[in-house]
Design a protein around this motif. Structure first.
Motif, short mmCIF file in Angstrom:
data_model
loop_
_atom_site.label_atom_id
_atom_site.label_comp_id
_atom_site.label_asym_id
_atom_site.label_seq_id
_atom_site.Cartn_x
_atom_site.Cartn_y
_atom_site.Cartn_z
N TYR A 1 0.83 -1.19 0.00
CA TYR A 1 0.00 0.00 0.00
C TYR A 1 0.87 1.25 0.00
O TYR A 1 1.79 1.36 0.82
CB TYR A 1 -0.91 0.01 1.23
N GLU B 1 0.64 5.44 0.26
CA GLU B 1 -0.18 6.61 0.63
C GLU B 1 0.54 7.87 0.21
O GLU B 1 1.77 7.95 0.27
CB GLU B 1 -0.41 6.62 2.15
N MET C 1 -4.66 6.60 -1.84
CA MET C 1 -4.08 5.29 -1.56
C MET C 1 -4.10 4.46 -2.83
O MET C 1 -5.07 4.47 -3.60
CB MET C 1 -4.88 4.55 -0.48
N THR D 1 -2.77 0.36 -4.33
CA THR D 1 -2.43 -0.99 -3.88
C THR D 1 -1.77 -1.78 -5.00
O THR D 1 -2.16 -1.67 -6.16
CB THR D 1 -3.70 -1.75 -3.43
N PRO E 1 1.04 4.01 6.70
CA PRO E 1 0.29 2.76 6.80
C PRO E 1 1.04 1.69 7.60
O PRO E 1 2.26 1.54 7.45
CB PRO E 1 0.14 2.32 5.34
N VAL F 1 -3.86 3.72 8.96
CA VAL F 1 -3.00 4.81 8.51
C VAL F 1 -3.12 6.02 9.42
O VAL F 1 -4.02 6.84 9.24
CB VAL F 1 -3.32 5.22 7.05
N GLY G 1 -7.45 -2.91 0.57
CA GLY G 1 -7.27 -1.68 -0.18
C GLY G 1 -8.31 -1.42 -1.24
O GLY G 1 -8.19 -0.45 -2.01
N TRP H 1 -11.47 2.49 1.42
CA TRP H 1 -10.84 3.10 2.59
C TRP H 1 -11.91 3.82 3.41
O TRP H 1 -12.69 4.61 2.86
CB TRP H 1 -9.72 4.04 2.17
#
Length: 521
Positions: A212, A214, A226, A228, A253, A263, A282, A285
């Protein structure tokens, strides 16, 4: 790859692999350091003729090893500087990453790395290819390096911010933490800032092998994004927002054993720590929750800091979040490190002060880097915290004395061991400058290898003319954090009534001061 070995105050060339414990100078005052520098051929500091007075701080007592130095010569950077370390470990391997050759307007000449595969005995160092024009890339600078390991795909990942007219989040991949491929672009937002990366490394998790990333978009009031990956960082999903389209900066995260991603993040105006999560690998969120308000003190001498949180997780899934905060100090006179914990990312404990020193001390603490020994948890969790501090909060550019400190807890934060000074004193004038202040980094790193914690941080000595002297160091052989002696406790301490920050909310959405905060109407 290249590197060098040196004591913190005398330089000597060495091979590209570093294998020699360096004993740090037992300096009691900056005047003693300056005498050593002169003996080693260091020049005077052209930026400031005044030096900090002798501090009432224990001298450094932990051996250090230098793990990298700035080799670049491009005129746009302030050489020789390395700032803002990140690190991650798996087994006996630690990979760290950092900015090399800091540029005033943002970022650095490139991202450097230093890797050990034998619990810190030998370090290999080098620079990521293909990001900046100084390493056969297309971008003018690179920033915000963060390290992760994807156990499912046996791949090391460094996420960086590639800087040009539009800043983009990238990921560099390596099978061994030493040989790195060209970067993969992750973000497609109008702009990007303050990226972070983490992977799900629990084989029993339904999302084992998910990684992940961010970041936020400062051109959109720090809108949080975010993305993935499920294939070792080769490809990345379309970026998503939180359910409440939250804004923030500096999210970190962490992944629980059941696959839940949590997060912690500073909000866009710098007066709250928030958290959000995903329970479906993911795909979505959730909306943010508030961990705590932020009550922080302006750090003296125009040093670049913010109450960005440092987050880590133990083997059972408890999340620990630490940031700089002055709520326990009368009149917000200086910052402590405070910690809040959660087992679900929704309900968080009241911030507790980490008792590095008494609330009546003059010390000012900032820029935390937290790690948890991976196999420990709960009341037996081993915590290790690296941070910077001033010997006195009431100082200015000519008198501030900057240090690196370290403290640990053998019991999940209930008690803390006697803190250690790792490096310093440093004059702020020995640090590279940026739009938002003098810089050792917005982050500092701590990582475990086995049962030992390694602090990884920038430490500066006096400039030689216009050339800086700020390389990366680590604690030689690591530090044991399981000891019970010298336990310090802050249980029962209460914040000062009506505590509040001694400054207004953030004036910019980014650390480089490119995007002024737009008042709400």
């Amino acid at each position: 790859m290249s590197a060098m070995v040196e004591s913190p105050y005398c330089i000597a060339p060495a091979a590209h692999l570093i294998k020699s414990p360096m004993k740090i100078l037992q300096a009691a005052a900056l005047s003693g350091i300056l005498m050593i520098i002169a003996a080693c051929g260091g020049g005077s500091n052209s930026q400031s003729s005044q030096q900090p007075p002798p501090p009432a701080v224990p001298p450094p007592s932990v051996p250090l090893t230098q793990i990298s130095h700035d080799i670049f010569t491009n005129p746009s950077s302030q050489h020789a500087t390395e700032v803002e370390a990140s690190a991650f470990s798996s087994g006996s391997t630690i990979v760290s990453a950092f900015q090399v050759g800091r540029i005033f307007s943002g970022g650095a000449s490139d991202i450097g790395f230093a890797t050990t595969s034998d619990n810190g005995a030998i370090w290999a160092t080098g620079f990521l290819p293909g990001i900046t024009i100084y390493m056969q890339g297309a971008f003018s600078a690179a920033s915000d390096p963060v390290v992760a390991f994807d156990a499912a795909h046996a791949t090391w990942l460094i996420s960086s911010l590639a800087i040009s007219n539009v800043d983009q989040v990238t990921v560099s991949r390596s099978p061994d933490g030493v040989n790195w491929g060209n970067p993969i672009i992750v973000s497609n937002t109008p702009d990007s800032d303050k990226n972070w990366i983490a992977c799900d490394n629990t084989p029993a998790s339904p999302y084992y092998g998910h990684c992940y990333v961010e970041w936020d978009d400062p051109s959109s009031r720090n809108l949080i994004w975010m993305s993935t990956s499920t294939d070792g960082g080769l490809t990345w999903s379309t970026a998503l927002n939180t359910a409440d389209f939250a804004t923030g900066i500096g999210g970190q995260p962490v992944v629980q054993p059941n696959g839940t991603v949590i997060v912690p993040i500073e909000n866009a105006t710098g007066d709250e720590v928030l958290a959000f999560s995903s329970t479906d690998g993911g795909a979505t969120w959730k909306a943010t929750v508030t961990i705590s308000s932020i009550t922080d003190h302006v750090v003296a001498a125009n040093l670049r800091t913010s109450a960005l949180p440092s987050a880590a997780i133990d083997a059972a899934g408890t999340v620990y979040t630490i940031w700089q905060d002055c709520r326990f100090r009368t009149a917000c006179s200086s910052n402590d490190m405070v910690m809040s914990t959660s087992t679900d990312g929704v309900t968080w404990s009241a911030p507790a002060r980490i008792p590095i020193d008494a609330v009546g001390s003059t010390l000012d603490h900032f820029v935390p880097g937290l790690a948890v020994e991976p196999t420990t948890s709960g009341s037996s969790a081993h915590l290790a915290l690296t941070y910077y501090f001033y010997g006195s909060a009431n100082c200015d550019a000519s008198t501030c004395a900057l240090y690196t400190g370290f403290i640990s807890s053998p019991d999940g934060g209930s008690t803390w061991t006697t803190p250690a000074t790792l490096a310093g004193p440093m004059s702020p004038s020995w640090l590279p400058n940026t739009f938002s202040g003098l810089m050792v980094g917005d982050y500092v790193a701590t990582a475990y290898s086995g049962v030992k914690a390694f602090a990884i941080f920038a430490s500066a000595q006096a400039n030689s003319g216009t050339l800086f002297d700020e390389p990366m160091y680590t604690t030689t052989g690591g530090i044991s954090t399981a000891q019970k002696a010298g336990a310090l406790i802050s249980a029962g301490e209460q914040p000062v009534a009506d505590a509040h920050s001694d400054h207004p909310s953030h004036q910019f959405y980014d650390q480089e001061h490119r995007y002024p905060v737009v008042p709400d109407h």
